[in-house]
Design a protein around this motif. Structure first.
Motif, PDB file in Angstrom:
ATOM      1  N   LEU A   4      -1.485  -3.058  -2.564  1.00 33.68           N
ATOM      2  CA  LEU A   4      -0.390  -2.262  -2.023  1.00 33.68           C
ATOM      3  C   LEU A   4       0.647  -2.092  -3.121  1.00 33.68           C
ATOM      4  CD1 LEU A   4      -1.742  -3.553   0.581  1.00 33.68           C
ATOM      5  CD2 LEU A   4       0.494  -3.244   1.651  1.00 33.68           C
ATOM      6  N   VAL A   5       1.059  -0.868  -3.323  1.00 31.95           N
ATOM      7  CA  VAL A   5       2.046  -0.568  -4.347  1.00 31.95           C
ATOM      8  C   VAL A   5       3.204   0.184  -3.733  1.00 31.95           C
ATOM      9  CG1 VAL A   5       2.506   0.577  -6.535  1.00 31.95           C
ATOM     10  CG2 VAL A   5       0.286  -0.512  -6.144  1.00 31.95           C
ATOM     11  N   GLU A   6       4.402  -0.406  -3.857  1.00 33.33           N
ATOM     12  CA  GLU A   6       5.600   0.241  -3.336  1.00 33.33           C
ATOM     13  C   GLU A   6       6.294   1.044  -4.425  1.00 33.33           C
ATOM     14  OE1 GLU A   6       6.039  -4.025  -1.350  1.00 33.33           O
ATOM     15  OE2 GLU A   6       5.632  -3.279  -3.374  1.00 33.33           O
ATOM     16  N   SER A   7       7.064   2.009  -4.001  1.00 33.41           N
ATOM     17  CA  SER A   7       7.907   2.764  -4.915  1.00 33.41           C
ATOM     18  C   SER A   7       9.086   3.309  -4.125  1.00 33.41           C
ATOM     19  CB  SER A   7       7.126   3.896  -5.583  1.00 33.41           C
ATOM     20  OG  SER A   7       6.645   4.800  -4.613  1.00 33.41           O
ATOM     21  N   ARG A  19      14.059   6.641   0.285  1.00 32.14           N
ATOM     22  CA  ARG A  19      12.762   6.681   0.934  1.00 32.14           C
ATOM     23  C   ARG A  19      11.800   5.822   0.136  1.00 32.14           C
ATOM     24  NH1 ARG A  19       8.196  11.373   1.225  1.00 32.14           N
ATOM     25  NH2 ARG A  19       7.509  11.092   3.381  1.00 32.14           N
ATOM     26  N   LEU A  20      11.323   4.779   0.768  1.00 27.10           N
ATOM     27  CA  LEU A  20      10.344   3.900   0.147  1.00 27.10           C
ATOM     28  C   LEU A  20       8.944   4.359   0.521  1.00 27.10           C
ATOM     29  CD1 LEU A  20      11.972   0.420   0.875  1.00 27.10           C
ATOM     30  CD2 LEU A  20      12.443   2.016  -0.994  1.00 27.10           C
ATOM     31  N   SER A  21       8.023   4.192  -0.425  1.00 25.67           N
ATOM     32  CA  SER A  21       6.625   4.525  -0.181  1.00 25.67           C
ATOM     33  C   SER A  21       5.764   3.312  -0.454  1.00 25.67           C
ATOM     34  CB  SER A  21       6.177   5.671  -1.092  1.00 25.67           C
ATOM     35  OG  SER A  21       6.921   6.834  -0.864  1.00 25.67           O
ATOM     36  N   CYS A  22       4.655   3.244   0.218  1.00 28.21           N
ATOM     37  CA  CYS A  22       3.701   2.147   0.033  1.00 28.21           C
ATOM     38  C   CYS A  22       2.301   2.718   0.145  1.00 28.21           C
ATOM     39  CB  CYS A  22       3.928   1.074   1.084  1.00 28.21           C
ATOM     40  SG  CYS A  22       2.676  -0.229   1.092  1.00 28.21           S
ATOM     41  N   THR A  23       1.552   2.644  -0.933  1.00 33.31           N
ATOM     42  CA  THR A  23       0.192   3.171  -0.947  1.00 33.31           C
ATOM     43  C   THR A  23      -0.808   2.028  -1.014  1.00 33.31           C
ATOM     44  OG1 THR A  23       0.891   5.225  -1.992  1.00 33.31           O
ATOM     45  CG2 THR A  23      -1.432   4.656  -2.164  1.00 33.31           C
ATOM     46  N   VAL A  24      -1.769   2.080  -0.125  1.00 30.05           N
ATOM     47  CA  VAL A  24      -2.832   1.075  -0.066  1.00 30.05           C
ATOM     48  C   VAL A  24      -4.050   1.620  -0.795  1.00 30.05           C
ATOM     49  CG1 VAL A  24      -4.228  -0.390   1.439  1.00 30.05           C
ATOM     50  CG2 VAL A  24      -1.940   0.343   2.167  1.00 30.05           C
ATOM     51  N   SER A  25      -4.578   0.832  -1.707  1.00 33.34           N
ATOM     52  CA  SER A  25      -5.765   1.261  -2.443  1.00 33.34           C
ATOM     53  C   SER A  25      -6.831   0.180  -2.396  1.00 33.34           C
ATOM     54  CB  SER A  25      -5.409   1.576  -3.899  1.00 33.34           C
ATOM     55  OG  SER A  25      -4.935   0.408  -4.554  1.00 33.34           O
ATOM     56  N   GLY A  26      -8.032   0.548  -2.775  1.00 32.70           N
ATOM     57  CA  GLY A  26      -9.143  -0.396  -2.773  1.00 32.70           C
ATOM     58  C   GLY A  26     -10.192   0.005  -1.764  1.00 32.70           C
ATOM     59  N   LYS A  75      -3.601   9.677   3.364  1.00 29.56           N
ATOM     60  CA  LYS A  75      -3.227   9.218   2.028  1.00 29.56           C
ATOM     61  C   LYS A  75      -3.107   7.705   1.940  1.00 29.56           C
ATOM     62  CE  LYS A  75      -0.656  13.415   0.826  1.00 29.56           C
ATOM     63  NZ  LYS A  75       0.660  13.969   0.412  1.00 29.56           N
ATOM     64  N   ASN A  76      -3.369   7.017   3.068  1.00 27.95           N
ATOM     65  CA  ASN A  76      -3.234   5.552   3.109  1.00 27.95           C
ATOM     66  C   ASN A  76      -1.850   5.121   2.614  1.00 27.95           C
ATOM     67  OD1 ASN A  76      -5.933   5.135   4.007  1.00 27.95           O
ATOM     68  ND2 ASN A  76      -6.644   5.437   1.908  1.00 27.95           N
ATOM     69  N   THR A  77      -0.858   5.837   3.039  1.00 30.25           N
ATOM     70  CA  THR A  77       0.498   5.613   2.561  1.00 30.25           C
ATOM     71  C   THR A  77       1.467   5.507   3.726  1.00 30.25           C
ATOM     72  OG1 THR A  77       0.056   6.754   0.481  1.00 30.25           O
ATOM     73  CG2 THR A  77       2.355   6.541   1.129  1.00 30.25           C
ATOM     74  N   GLY A  78       2.353   4.539   3.618  1.00 36.77           N
ATOM     75  CA  GLY A  78       3.426   4.389   4.581  1.00 36.77           C
ATOM     76  C   GLY A  78       4.754   4.666   3.926  1.00 36.77           C
ATOM     77  N   TYR A  79       5.724   5.033   4.748  1.00 41.49           N
ATOM     78  CA  TYR A  79       7.041   5.381   4.237  1.00 41.49           C
ATOM     79  C   TYR A  79       8.112   4.707   5.083  1.00 41.49           C
ATOM     80  CZ  TYR A  79       4.208   9.187   2.347  1.00 41.49           C
ATOM     81  OH  TYR A  79       3.224   9.916   1.721  1.00 41.49           O
ATOM     82  N   TYR A  96       3.802  -4.374   3.765  1.00 39.45           N
ATOM     83  CA  TYR A  96       2.586  -5.110   4.103  1.00 39.45           C
ATOM     84  C   TYR A  96       1.636  -4.187   4.854  1.00 39.45           C
ATOM     85  CZ  TYR A  96       3.486  -5.656   9.112  1.00 39.45           C
ATOM     86  OH  TYR A  96       3.681  -5.421  10.444  1.00 39.45           O
ATOM     87  N   GLY A  97       0.378  -4.474   4.691  1.00 37.68           N
ATOM     88  CA  GLY A  97      -0.638  -3.729   5.414  1.00 37.68           C
ATOM     89  C   GLY A  97      -1.588  -4.691   6.093  1.00 37.68           C
ATOM     90  N   SER A  98      -1.790  -4.467   7.361  1.00 35.40           N
ATOM     91  CA  SER A  98      -2.833  -5.187   8.073  1.00 35.40           C
ATOM     92  C   SER A  98      -4.094  -4.370   7.877  1.00 35.40           C
ATOM     93  CB  SER A  98      -2.455  -5.292   9.556  1.00 35.40           C
ATOM     94  OG  SER A  98      -3.453  -5.958  10.273  1.00 35.40           O
ATOM     95  N   VAL A  99      -4.987  -4.867   7.021  1.00 32.52           N
ATOM     96  CA  VAL A  99      -6.097  -4.066   6.527  1.00 32.52           C
ATOM     97  C   VAL A  99      -7.426  -4.647   7.003  1.00 32.52           C
ATOM     98  CG1 VAL A  99      -7.248  -3.173   4.461  1.00 32.52           C
ATOM     99  CG2 VAL A  99      -4.757  -3.463   4.475  1.00 32.52           C
ATOM    100  N   ARG A 100      -8.256  -3.797   7.548  1.00 29.54           N
ATOM    101  CA  ARG A 100      -9.602  -4.190   7.968  1.00 29.54           C
ATOM    102  C   ARG A 100     -10.589  -3.721   6.899  1.00 29.54           C
ATOM    103  NH1 ARG A 100      -9.385  -2.385  12.758  1.00 29.54           N
ATOM    104  NH2 ARG A 100      -9.008  -4.365  13.810  1.00 29.54           N
ATOM    105  N   LYS A 101     -11.241  -4.671   6.287  1.00 28.69           N
ATOM    106  CA  LYS A 101     -12.123  -4.303   5.167  1.00 28.69           C
ATOM    107  C   LYS A 101     -13.426  -3.671   5.648  1.00 28.69           C
ATOM    108  CE  LYS A 101     -10.648  -7.384   1.501  1.00 28.69           C
ATOM    109  NZ  LYS A 101     -11.093  -8.415   0.537  1.00 28.69           N
ATOM    110  N   LYS A 102     -13.937  -4.176   6.763  1.00 31.30           N
ATOM    111  CA  LYS A 102     -15.181  -3.623   7.299  1.00 31.30           C
ATOM    112  C   LYS A 102     -15.043  -3.461   8.805  1.00 31.30           C
ATOM    113  CE  LYS A 102     -18.307  -5.557   3.821  1.00 31.30           C
ATOM    114  NZ  LYS A 102     -19.517  -6.388   3.581  1.00 31.30           N
TER     115      LYS A 102
END
Length: 121
Positions: A4-7, A19-26, A75-79, A96-102
């Motif tokens: 997760l990367v914020e900006s 305005r904050l952004s958060c992009t989830v990658s992977g 975009k897998n992005t939160g604001y 933070y992201g509650s992420v389900r991998k599978k």
């Protein structure tokens, strides 16, 4: 590896907006929840807002009315839109992201590195 990367943090005058952004990658299946916490120096991390993938959201009382959380699932992005900022809003804001991998697996929480918000004239 989920990241997760914020900006969007920075210095703003009282009454201003950020305005904050958060992009989830992977590699993952979905992100049931994406949200924001903040930590004021010397204090514990405190909840700000969160939003489910279906659009439901909740806010801490101090954020409600001044902050709006949103997400772009494509975009897998939160604001986090923050308005009428006050000096006491100055903190490091963490996504933070509650992420389900599978599919079928429970979601796990992942955190960004934090972005500094300073409110000062």
């Amino acid at each position: 590896q989920v990241q997760l990367v914020e900006s969007g943090g920075g210095l703003v005058q009282p009454g201003g907006s950020l305005r904050l952004s958060c992009t989830v990658s992977g590699k993952f299946y979905n992100i049931p929840t994406i949200g924001w916490y903040r930590r004021v120096a010397g204090n514990q991390r405190e909840f700000v807002a969160a939003m489910a993938s279906g659009g439901g959201s909740n806010y801490d009382g101090s954020a409600k009315g001044r902050c709006t959380i949103s997400r772009d699932n494509a975009k897998n992005t939160g604001y986090l839109q923050m308005n009428s900022l006050k000096p006491e809003d100055a903190a490091v804001y963490y996504c933070y992201g509650s992420v389900r991998k599978k599919a079928g697996q429970p979601a796990e929480d992942y955190w960004g590195q934090g972005t500094q918000v300073t409110v000062s004239s």
